[in-house]
Design an enzyme around this catalytic site. Structure first.
Site, PDB file in Angstrom:
ATOM      1  N   ALA A  77       0.870  -1.165   0.000  1.00 22.38           N
ATOM      2  CA  ALA A  77       0.000   0.000   0.000  1.00 22.38           C
ATOM      3  C   ALA A  77       0.915   1.226   0.000  1.00 22.38           C
ATOM      4  O   ALA A  77       2.048   1.164   0.501  1.00 22.38           O
ATOM      5  CB  ALA A  77      -0.883  -0.020   1.230  1.00 22.38           C
TER       6      ALA A  77
ATOM      7  N   GLU B  66       4.257  -5.112   7.427  1.00 24.77           N
ATOM      8  CA  GLU B  66       3.471  -4.087   8.138  1.00 24.77           C
ATOM      9  C   GLU B  66       3.952  -3.867   9.558  1.00 24.77           C
ATOM     10  O   GLU B  66       3.871  -2.761  10.100  1.00 24.77           O
ATOM     11  CB  GLU B  66       1.982  -4.471   8.162  1.00 24.77           C
ATOM     12  CG  GLU B  66       1.260  -4.329   6.833  1.00 24.77           C
ATOM     13  CD  GLU B  66       1.408  -5.539   5.926  1.00 24.77           C
ATOM     14  OE1 GLU B  66       2.223  -6.434   6.226  1.00 24.77           O
ATOM     15  OE2 GLU B  66       0.714  -5.584   4.901  1.00 24.77           O
TER      16      GLU B  66
ATOM     17  N   GLY C 283       0.558  -4.921   0.826  1.00 19.77           N
ATOM     18  CA  GLY C 283      -0.592  -4.971  -0.081  1.00 19.77           C
ATOM     19  C   GLY C 283      -0.274  -5.675  -1.389  1.00 19.77           C
ATOM     20  O   GLY C 283      -1.174  -6.214  -2.042  1.00 19.77           O
TER      21      GLY C 283
ATOM     22  N   GLU D 218      -0.586  -9.273  -0.627  1.00 19.62           N
ATOM     23  CA  GLU D 218      -2.025  -9.525  -0.430  1.00 19.62           C
ATOM     24  C   GLU D 218      -2.763  -9.573  -1.769  1.00 19.62           C
ATOM     25  O   GLU D 218      -3.649 -10.400  -1.981  1.00 19.62           O
ATOM     26  CB  GLU D 218      -2.612  -8.438   0.482  1.00 19.62           C
ATOM     27  CG  GLU D 218      -2.114  -8.575   1.922  1.00 19.62           C
ATOM     28  CD  GLU D 218      -2.403  -7.349   2.771  1.00 19.62           C
ATOM     29  OE1 GLU D 218      -2.061  -6.226   2.343  1.00 19.62           O
ATOM     30  OE2 GLU D 218      -2.975  -7.507   3.862  1.00 19.62           O
TER      31      GLU D 218
HETATM   32  N1  DAK Z   1       4.641   3.259  -0.667  1.00 21.97           N
HETATM   33  C1  DAK Z   1       5.051   4.431  -1.199  1.00 21.97           C
HETATM   34  N2  DAK Z   1       6.228   4.578  -1.822  1.00 21.97           N
HETATM   35  C2  DAK Z   1       7.036   3.516  -1.909  1.00 21.97           C
HETATM   36  C3  DAK Z   1       6.674   2.250  -1.375  1.00 21.97           C
HETATM   37  C4  DAK Z   1       5.404   2.138  -0.735  1.00 21.97           C
HETATM   38  N3  DAK Z   1       4.930   1.001  -0.215  1.00 21.97           N
HETATM   39  N4  DAK Z   1       7.682   1.380  -1.614  1.00 21.97           N
HETATM   40  C5  DAK Z   1       8.631   2.068  -2.272  1.00 21.97           C
HETATM   41  N5  DAK Z   1       8.257   3.340  -2.450  1.00 21.97           N
HETATM   42  C6  DAK Z   1       8.997   4.409  -3.138  1.00 21.97           C
HETATM   43  C7  DAK Z   1      10.185   4.876  -2.294  1.00 21.97           C
HETATM   44  O1  DAK Z   1       9.775   5.826  -1.340  1.00 21.97           O
HETATM   45  C8  DAK Z   1      11.086   5.460  -3.359  1.00 21.97           C
HETATM   46  O2  DAK Z   1      10.590   6.748  -3.715  1.00 21.97           O
HETATM   47  P1  DAK Z   1      11.630   7.976  -3.993  1.00 21.97           P
HETATM   48  O3  DAK Z   1      12.450   8.071  -2.761  1.00 21.97           O
HETATM   49  O4  DAK Z   1      12.431   7.508  -5.213  1.00 21.97           O
HETATM   50  O5  DAK Z   1      10.743   9.156  -4.255  1.00 21.97           O
HETATM   51  C9  DAK Z   1      10.851   4.559  -4.568  1.00 21.97           C
HETATM   52  O6  DAK Z   1       9.611   3.901  -4.317  1.00 21.97           O
HETATM   53  C10 DAK Z   1      11.932   3.494  -4.719  1.00 21.97           C
HETATM   54  O7  DAK Z   1      12.058   2.818  -3.491  1.00 21.97           O
HETATM   55  P2  DAK Z   1      13.460   2.648  -2.730  1.00 21.97           P
HETATM   56  O8  DAK Z   1      14.407   3.748  -3.082  1.00 21.97           O
HETATM   57  O9  DAK Z   1      13.157   2.417  -1.294  1.00 21.97           O
HETATM   58  O10 DAK Z   1      13.991   1.314  -3.411  1.00 21.97           O
HETATM   59  P3  DAK Z   1      14.954   0.207  -2.755  1.00 21.97           P
HETATM   60  O11 DAK Z   1      15.336  -0.703  -3.875  1.00 21.97           O
HETATM   61  O12 DAK Z   1      16.052   0.846  -1.958  1.00 21.97           O
HETATM   62  O13 DAK Z   1      14.028  -0.598  -1.733  1.00 21.97           O
HETATM   63  C11 DAK Z   1      11.995  -1.717  -1.027  1.00 21.97           C
HETATM   64  C12 DAK Z   1      12.906  -1.322  -2.204  1.00 21.97           C
HETATM   65  C13 DAK Z   1      10.723  -2.359  -1.615  1.00 21.97           C
HETATM   66  C14 DAK Z   1      12.715  -2.761  -0.128  1.00 21.97           C
HETATM   67  C15 DAK Z   1      11.661  -0.456  -0.186  1.00 21.97           C
HETATM   68  O14 DAK Z   1      11.175   0.531  -1.089  1.00 21.97           O
HETATM   69  C16 DAK Z   1      10.609  -0.700   0.840  1.00 21.97           C
HETATM   70  O15 DAK Z   1      10.919  -1.257   1.911  1.00 21.97           O
HETATM   71  N6  DAK Z   1       9.402  -0.233   0.553  1.00 21.97           N
HETATM   72  C17 DAK Z   1       8.306  -0.323   1.501  1.00 21.97           C
HETATM   73  C18 DAK Z   1       7.814  -1.732   1.547  1.00 21.97           C
HETATM   74  C19 DAK Z   1       6.696  -1.883   2.541  1.00 21.97           C
HETATM   75  O16 DAK Z   1       6.865  -1.653   3.742  1.00 21.97           O
HETATM   76  N7  DAK Z   1       5.579  -2.263   2.003  1.00 21.97           N
HETATM   77  C20 DAK Z   1       4.430  -2.558   2.826  1.00 21.97           C
HETATM   78  C21 DAK Z   1       3.623  -1.350   2.890  1.00 21.97           C
HETATM   79  S1  DAK Z   1       2.432  -1.566   4.146  1.00 21.97           S
HETATM   80  C22 DAK Z   1      -4.339  -0.897   6.169  1.00 21.97           C
HETATM   81  C23 DAK Z   1      -4.461  -0.969   4.804  1.00 21.97           C
HETATM   82  C24 DAK Z   1      -3.469  -1.524   4.086  1.00 21.97           C
HETATM   83  C25 DAK Z   1      -2.322  -1.974   4.686  1.00 21.97           C
HETATM   84  C26 DAK Z   1      -2.203  -1.897   6.037  1.00 21.97           C
HETATM   85  C27 DAK Z   1      -3.193  -1.375   6.805  1.00 21.97           C
HETATM   86  N8  DAK Z   1      -5.337  -0.288   6.933  1.00 21.97           N
HETATM   87  C28 DAK Z   1      -5.860   0.949   6.394  1.00 21.97           C
HETATM   88  C29 DAK Z   1      -5.557  -0.696   8.289  1.00 21.97           C
HETATM   89  C30 DAK Z   1      -1.254  -2.427   3.900  1.00 21.97           C
HETATM   90  C31 DAK Z   1      -0.023  -2.050   4.272  1.00 21.97           C
HETATM   91  C32 DAK Z   1       1.106  -2.189   3.414  1.00 21.97           C
HETATM   92  O17 DAK Z   1       1.092  -2.631   2.297  1.00 21.97           O
END
Ligand code: DAK
Length: 264
Positions: free
Chosen positions: A72, A140, A117, A120
Site C-alpha cells: 500500500a 506491516e 498490499g 495480499e
Molecule cells: N509506498 C510508497 N512509496 C514507496 C513504497 C510504498 N509502499 N515502496 C517504495 N516506495 C517508493 C520509495 O519511497 C522510493 O521513492 P523515492 O524516494 O524515489 O521518491 C521509490 O519507491 C523506490 O524505493 P526505494 O528507493 O526504497 O527502493 P529500494 O530498492 O532501496 O528498496 C523496497 C525497495 C521495496 C525494499 C523499499 O522501497 C521498501 O521497503 N518499501 C516499503 C515496503 C513496505 O513496507 N511495504 C508494505 C507497505 S504496508 C491498512 C491498509 C493496508 C495496509 C495496512 C493497513 N489499513 C488501512 C488498516 C497495507 C499495508 C502495506 O502494504
C-alpha cells in the site's frame, strides 16, 4: 495483438488475445505502490473485463523490472485518519475479494517485490507465477500496523499457521524459491520469460469451458471453508448444474465425435 481499452492514469489494461486480459499496475517510480486512486481504477478495470462475455483470463503484473507491488502507498496512508484508514482497508478488501471470486481465473505474475498490499494482491489471485527475483513479505509490523487487505488470513490459509505467524511477526521477505516450497507460488521462471509463460498458461485456460471454470472456482473456494461432507454435497450439486450448460453438450459431443470442442 493487443487491443486498446479505456485509458487509466495508474494502470494499463490490454485485451491481449482470445479473451486474455493483462492488467499492469503502472506506478514504477513508487514501485507500483497502491493508493486509493489505483485501487479504484483496478476496480473499474475488473468491471470492464468482466463485462466482456468473451473474457477468459485476467493476468495482473507490475510495471518495470523491480516490483510487482511494494505495498500500500505509505505516503498516501501517512495522511489517513483512523476512519479514512478503515475506508482504505475496506476498499482494498472489497477489490481483492472481488478478484478472488471473479468468474474467470486471475493469475498474478510477480516480478520483484510483492510486499504488504502487493503480497495480499498476489494472494487474492487464483495462483501466482513468479520471476526468480520475486520477494514476498508482509512487513506491516515495521510500520506499526497490521495487514489491512486480508494478508493475515490468506497467508495463513496458504502456508499454514506457524509459517504465516513467523512471516507476519518478523516482517521478513521470502525468495521466489522459498515461496514455491511453501506453496505460495506455482512456478518460478527466469525474469525475462515470466510474461510469455503467463500468456502461454492463459492461452491453455482460454480454450477451456468458461462455465465449467466458473463453477470450479466456486467449488475450490467455497469448499475449503466447509467440512468434507458438505463440500462433497456442493460438488454433486454443481456437477449437476454443469449438465445444464451448452458447454457440457458441446464438450461431450466433441469427445464422442473425436474432435476438439468449441466452447461458447
Ligand atoms: N509506498 C510508497 N512509496 C514507496 C513504497 C510504498 N509502499 N515502496 C517504495 N516506495 C517508493 C520509495 O519511497 C522510493 O521513492 P523515492 O524516494 O524515489 O521518491 C521509490 O519507491 C523506490 O524505493 P526505494 O528507493 O526504497 O527502493 P529500494 O530498492 O532501496 O528498496 C523496497 C525497495 C521495496 C525494499 C523499499 O522501497 C521498501 O521497503 N518499501 C516499503 C515496503 C513496505 O513496507 N511495504 C508494505 C507497505 S504496508 C491498512 C491498509 C493496508 C495496509 C495496512 C493497513 N489499513 C488501512 C488498516 C497495507 C499495508 C502495506 O502494504
Amino acid at each position: 495483438m493487443s487491443e486498446e481499452t479505456k485509458t487509466y492514469d495508474n494502470i494499463l489494461l490490454e485485451a491481449v488475445r482470445d479473451g486474455v486480459y493483462l492488467l499492469t499496475i503502472n506506478r514504477p517510480k513508487v514501485l507500483n505502490a497502491l493508493n486509493a486512486a489505483t485501487l479504484e481504477e483496478m476496480n473499474d478495470a475488473v468491471s470492464e473485463v468482466i463485462s466482456d462475455p468473451g473474457a477468459r483470463v485476467l493476468l495482473i503484473r507490475g510495471s518495470g523490472e523491480k516490483a510487482f507491488v511494494a505495498g500500500a502507498d505509505i505516503e498516501h496512508m501517512s495522511h489517513l485518519s483512523p476512519i479514512e484508514g478503515k475506508a482504505f482497508a475496506e476498499h482494498g478488501m472489497h477489490l481483492f475479494r472481488r478478484l478472488e471470486t471473479l468468474e474467470i481465473p486471475v493469475v498474478a505474475l510477480v516480478n520483484g517485490y510483492a510486499l504488504g498490499g502487493g503480497c495480499e494482491l498476489a494472494m487474492s489471485c487464483d495462483f501466482i507465477l513468479a520471476a526468480e527475483n520475486a520477494k514476498f513479505g508482509q512487513p506491516e509490523v515495521n510500520l506499526g500496523v497490521t495487514p489491512g487487505f486480508g494478508g493475515s488470513q490468506r497467508l495463513t490459509r496458504l502456508v499454514g499457521r506457524a509459517m504465516a505467524m513467523e512471516l507476519l511477526v518478523t516482517g521478513r521477505n521470502m525468495s521466489a524459491d522459498e515461496a514455491m516450497r511453501r506453496g505460495l507460488v506455482n512456478h518460478v521462471y527466469p525474469q525475462p520469460e515470466l510474461l510469455d509463460e503467463g500468456l502461454k498458461l492463459a492461452s491453455m485456460i482460454a480454450g477451456k469451458s468458461r462455465s465449467a471454470i466458473q463453477l470450479t472456482k466456486q467449488l475450490v473456494q467455497r469448499g475449503q471453508d466447509l467440512d468434507l461432507d458438505n463440500a462433497c454435497v456442493m460438488e454433486s450439486d454443481l456437477f449437476g448444474l454443469s449438465f445444464s450448460t451448452p458447454d457440457r453438450i458441446e464438450g461431450m459431443a466433441a469427445f464422442l465425435e473425436n474432435r476438439k470442442p468449441k466452447f461458447a
